[in-house]
Each structure stands twice: as structure tokens, then as C-alpha cells.
Design a protein around this motif. Structure first.
Motif, PDB file in Angstrom:
ATOM      1  N   ASN A  18      26.334  44.847  64.917  1.00  0.00           N
ATOM      2  CA  ASN A  18      26.228  44.083  66.354  1.00  0.00           C
ATOM      3  C   ASN A  18      27.483  43.931  66.833  1.00  0.00           C
ATOM      4  OD1 ASN A  18      23.366  43.973  65.939  1.00  0.00           O
ATOM      5  ND2 ASN A  18      23.294  41.601  65.502  1.00  0.00           N
ATOM      6  N   SER A  21      28.446  47.019  68.417  1.00  0.00           N
ATOM      7  CA  SER A  21      27.734  47.109  69.777  1.00  0.00           C
ATOM      8  C   SER A  21      28.420  46.139  70.809  1.00  0.00           C
ATOM      9  CB  SER A  21      26.252  46.774  69.433  1.00  0.00           C
ATOM     10  OG  SER A  21      25.681  47.683  68.535  1.00  0.00           O
ATOM     11  N   MET A  22      28.848  44.901  70.473  1.00  0.00           N
ATOM     12  CA  MET A  22      29.135  43.942  71.496  1.00  0.00           C
ATOM     13  C   MET A  22      30.589  44.590  71.893  1.00  0.00           C
ATOM     14  SD  MET A  22      28.509  40.264  69.717  1.00  0.00           S
ATOM     15  CE  MET A  22      26.850  40.112  68.746  1.00  0.00           C
ATOM     16  N   LEU A  74      21.072  45.655  71.943  1.00  0.00           N
ATOM     17  CA  LEU A  74      22.359  45.882  72.392  1.00  0.00           C
ATOM     18  C   LEU A  74      22.663  47.498  72.401  1.00  0.00           C
ATOM     19  CD1 LEU A  74      24.372  43.241  70.446  1.00  0.00           C
ATOM     20  CD2 LEU A  74      24.210  43.276  72.844  1.00  0.00           C
TER      21      LEU A  74
END
Length: 196
Positions: A18, A21-22, A74
Motif C-alpha cells: 500500500n 501504491s501511495m 489504490l
């Protein structure tokens, strides 16, 4: 609808996949600024890092059992935003013709309508299928090559050849995947109507 559910294995937000992805999402405005300011070398570097993180976030999520609901949102969001920002930048600089940009944006609009229809019937957005991933992969290769095609010498020639080949395949696959989504949505809506 082709149910291609990947089981959510964690509700944690701050997993390595994550965070990747951020970071990829955070790179979108930087990439857009670089491409509009014609800092092509840096824009290519950001795009390559985005591609590497796109590969890693999915692979690590599966390997470490860190597939999450947030990650499933995301990843495709980052893909779409990179495609849209690249389309905007390359069209603004007249590297991409308006007809190609229009064809890709029309497909995005079609999918937005499908997602709206699914929501009205109580279904989540469709999961990205292999064809959609292959289309995105081709487009994400096409754009850097097309950017290189504005340079000079043999690099420009190679960039043009490979860039237009990937753009052609990517656009075709993008629409093919889109049409399959429409078929899936139609089947779902029809099944709902029959069940009532």
C-alpha cells in the motif's frame, strides 16, 4: 459477471504494497509537471519508478499475504491517473494525436458509466482482468517510447517504432477489455431483472 475475486487478507492500511501504491499516486503530479516543463529525462525516470512499483506492489501483496481492500483501490487508481496525466501531457505537447487521446478517454468514460450502473444494482466495480492489465502494460510502455521519439537520431526512430507499436496494441486491448466489462455488466443487470 466474471468473478475474479482476490481474497482480502488484511485490513491494514500501512503495508509495504500500500505504501508503494501511495508513493506511486504521489508521483503523478510530479510526473505531470516534469512532462509539461519538458524535463523529459526526469519524467521518464518517474515513469519507470512508477512501473517498477506497480509490479512490486502486486507481487509483494500476494507473496506476503497483504492483499487489502485499500490496495485493490489504490493500484488501478494509480494506473489510471498515470495514463490520464501522460495523455494530457503528451497531447498538450502534440506528441499524441487528439484522435488517440479521444479514443482512450472515451473508453474511460464508458467504464465510468459501467461502474455507475453496477453501483445502482449493488455491485462493486469490476476487478481488473488480465486483458485490462495487459492493455495498461502496453500503454505504460508506449508513452515513454513516444516521449523518446521527440529526441533526435536513432533513439528517436526506435522510440517512434516501439512507441506506436505499443500504443496500437495497448489501445486495442484497452477497448477489448472495456467491451468485455460492458458484456459482464449487461449479464449481471439481465440476471437481476430475471431474478425480480
Amino acid at each position: 459477471m466474471e468473478v475474479q475475486e482476490t481474497r482480502v487478507q488484511t485490513d491494514r492500511i500501512f503495508t509495504i504494497p500500500n505504501i508503494l501504491s501511495m508513493a506511486r499516486l504521489a508521483g503523478v503530479p510530479l510526473f505531470l509537471w516534469l512532462i509539461l516543463a519538458e524535463h523529459d529525462g526526469w519524467a521518464l525516470a518517474v515513469l519507470m519508478l512508477s512501473g517498477i512499483s506497480d509490479y512490486l506492489d502486486g507481487k509483494l501483496a500476494r507473496r506476503w499475504n497483504q492483499i487489502s481492500s485499500l490496495g485493490r483501490l489504490l493500484d488501478p487508481a494509480a494506473d489510471r491517473l498515470y495514463i490520464l496525466s501522460t495523455l494530457f501531457g503528451l497531447t498538450y505537447r502534440e506528441i499524441l494525436p487528439l484522435w488517440l487521446t479521444g479514443a482512450l478517454l472515451a473508453r474511460e468514460l464508458m467504464l465510468l458509466v459501467m461502474v455507475w450502473i453496477l453501483r445502482r444494482h449493488g455491485y462493486p466495480p469490476p476487478q481488473v482482468n488480465f486483458l485490462g492489465k495487459a492493455a495498461t502494460f502496453n500503454l505504460m510502455y508506449a508513452f515513454p517510447f513516444l516521449l523518446v521519439s521527440t529526441w533526435s537520431g536513432w533513439l528517436a526512430w526506435m522510440g517512434s517504432v516501439f512507441g506506436w507499436a505499443f500504443a496500437g496494441w495497448g489501445t486495442t486491448l484497452y477497448w477489448w477489455a472495456g467491451v468485455l466489462y460492458v458484456v459482464q455488466v449487461r449479464r449481471l443487470v439481465k440476471a437481476d431483472a430475471t431474478a425480480d
